[in-house]
Scaffold this motif. Sequence first.
Motif, PDB file in Angstrom:
ATOM      1  N   MET A  53       0.820  -1.212   0.000  1.00  0.00           N
ATOM      2  CA  MET A  53       0.000   0.000   0.000  1.00  0.00           C
ATOM      3  C   MET A  53       0.855   1.265   0.000  1.00  0.00           C
ATOM      4  O   MET A  53       0.360   2.363   0.232  1.00  0.00           O
ATOM      5  N   LEU A  54       2.156   1.094  -0.237  1.00  0.00           N
ATOM      6  CA  LEU A  54       3.124   2.183  -0.419  1.00  0.00           C
ATOM      7  C   LEU A  54       3.552   2.851   0.877  1.00  0.00           C
ATOM      8  O   LEU A  54       4.072   3.965   0.853  1.00  0.00           O
ATOM      9  N   SER A  84       5.555  -7.951   0.438  1.00  0.00           N
ATOM     10  CA  SER A  84       5.081  -6.689  -0.114  1.00  0.00           C
ATOM     11  C   SER A  84       5.289  -6.612  -1.618  1.00  0.00           C
ATOM     12  O   SER A  84       4.392  -6.205  -2.360  1.00  0.00           O
ATOM     13  N   ALA A  85       6.481  -7.006  -2.078  1.00  0.00           N
ATOM     14  CA  ALA A  85       6.792  -6.922  -3.505  1.00  0.00           C
ATOM     15  C   ALA A  85       5.901  -7.839  -4.328  1.00  0.00           C
ATOM     16  O   ALA A  85       5.390  -7.452  -5.384  1.00  0.00           O
ATOM     17  N   VAL A  86       5.693  -9.064  -3.860  1.00  0.00           N
ATOM     18  CA  VAL A  86       4.882 -10.025  -4.604  1.00  0.00           C
ATOM     19  C   VAL A  86       3.415  -9.599  -4.622  1.00  0.00           C
ATOM     20  O   VAL A  86       2.732  -9.692  -5.662  1.00  0.00           O
ATOM     21  N   VAL A  87       2.910  -9.115  -3.478  1.00  0.00           N
ATOM     22  CA  VAL A  87       1.514  -8.665  -3.424  1.00  0.00           C
ATOM     23  C   VAL A  87       1.299  -7.479  -4.364  1.00  0.00           C
ATOM     24  O   VAL A  87       0.328  -7.440  -5.133  1.00  0.00           O
ATOM     25  N   ALA A  88       2.203  -6.498  -4.321  1.00  0.00           N
ATOM     26  CA  ALA A  88       2.078  -5.325  -5.182  1.00  0.00           C
ATOM     27  C   ALA A  88       2.176  -5.717  -6.654  1.00  0.00           C
ATOM     28  O   ALA A  88       1.382  -5.259  -7.484  1.00  0.00           O
ATOM     29  N   SER A 138       7.463  -1.878  -7.426  1.00  0.00           N
ATOM     30  CA  SER A 138       6.905  -3.233  -7.389  1.00  0.00           C
ATOM     31  C   SER A 138       5.621  -3.292  -8.212  1.00  0.00           C
ATOM     32  O   SER A 138       5.375  -4.256  -8.950  1.00  0.00           O
ATOM     33  N   HIS A 139       4.800  -2.257  -8.092  1.00  0.00           N
ATOM     34  CA  HIS A 139       3.594  -2.187  -8.929  1.00  0.00           C
ATOM     35  C   HIS A 139       3.969  -2.045 -10.404  1.00  0.00           C
ATOM     36  O   HIS A 139       3.330  -2.635 -11.278  1.00  0.00           O
ATOM     37  N   ALA A 140       5.009  -1.256 -10.688  1.00  0.00           N
ATOM     38  CA  ALA A 140       5.451  -1.082 -12.065  1.00  0.00           C
ATOM     39  C   ALA A 140       5.951  -2.393 -12.656  1.00  0.00           C
ATOM     40  O   ALA A 140       5.709  -2.681 -13.837  1.00  0.00           O
ATOM     41  N   VAL A 146       6.826  -8.475 -15.362  1.00  0.00           N
ATOM     42  CA  VAL A 146       7.945  -9.200 -14.752  1.00  0.00           C
ATOM     43  C   VAL A 146       7.381 -10.343 -13.912  1.00  0.00           C
ATOM     44  O   VAL A 146       6.408 -10.167 -13.181  1.00  0.00           O
ATOM     45  N   ARG A 147       7.989 -11.498 -14.009  1.00  0.00           N
ATOM     46  CA  ARG A 147       7.487 -12.668 -13.298  1.00  0.00           C
ATOM     47  C   ARG A 147       7.583 -12.489 -11.790  1.00  0.00           C
ATOM     48  O   ARG A 147       8.519 -11.876 -11.281  1.00  0.00           O
ATOM     49  N   ALA A 148       6.591 -13.050 -11.097  1.00  0.00           N
ATOM     50  CA  ALA A 148       6.573 -12.961  -9.635  1.00  0.00           C
ATOM     51  C   ALA A 148       7.826 -13.587  -9.038  1.00  0.00           C
ATOM     52  O   ALA A 148       8.353 -13.101  -8.023  1.00  0.00           O
ATOM     53  N   ARG A 149       8.322 -14.659  -9.645  1.00  0.00           N
ATOM     54  CA  ARG A 149       9.529 -15.305  -9.134  1.00  0.00           C
ATOM     55  C   ARG A 149      10.724 -14.367  -9.184  1.00  0.00           C
ATOM     56  O   ARG A 149      11.513 -14.295  -8.224  1.00  0.00           O
ATOM     57  N   ASP A 150      10.871 -13.618 -10.276  1.00  0.00           N
ATOM     58  CA  ASP A 150      11.984 -12.685 -10.395  1.00  0.00           C
ATOM     59  C   ASP A 150      11.856 -11.548  -9.385  1.00  0.00           C
ATOM     60  O   ASP A 150      12.858 -11.101  -8.810  1.00  0.00           O
TER      61      ASP A 150
END
Length: 232
Positions: A53-54, A84-88, A138-140, A146-150
């Motif tokens: 949520m930033l 956070s990164a994966v959710v965003a 992360s949203h960008a 970009v893959r979630a794994r990366d």
Amino acid sequence: MRLGSLVVGLACLFSVFVLGGFVGADAIRDWIRPAGAFAPLAYVLIGGLLGAMLVPGAALAAAAGLLFGAVGGAFLALPSAVVSAVVARSFSARTGGDALEAVSGERLNALVGFARRHGFAAVVVQRLLPVVPDGPLSHAFGLAGVRARDVALGTLVASGPRALSYALLGANADDLTGTGAIVGLTLNVGTGALGLLLAAVVVRQERRRVAAEARATAAGDGPRAVADPTAT
């Protein structure tokens, strides 16, 4: 319309949490402390959602340092940053879809193409760069495909030093001139310098790749030799 709605929503969150500073380390600590023995797990989950949520990662890591100490805070801030990164990334990928390609120009398409080809490297470089906030990027990354794994692996590798630095600063908030705070600040500055160096290397390599492709295209489109039908 989907992309516009997403951008407006993220801009509102950015204004509230980043520019407004309504959620700080003390507030996050007050939310998590009542969890008692489950406070570490609560921090990882709540911090992960707040980061998506930033809410600035610095505030989240500092709260971890205040709650769990420098080392414990760093170990918890890292999985929280990954969550956070994966959710965003997943939220924006589902919400925006391929809308970014429909409205982006040549330069933006080049950045998107690089991020897709080298997702892990793109995430690592961005996470190490100073001043650049992780949440919006992360949203960008989600919009860029970009893959979630990366995104997860890049965050796991590159966010560790910064998580430790912010946790050190949070744990030593009452004495910012002490050894722990100075080590945290030094680590933060060193991480930023490494990010700038890696970014310069990536830009140089990408320019060479584009130039090589341009030369190959020019050579392929040039006049072709015509064989002499009378030659034996």
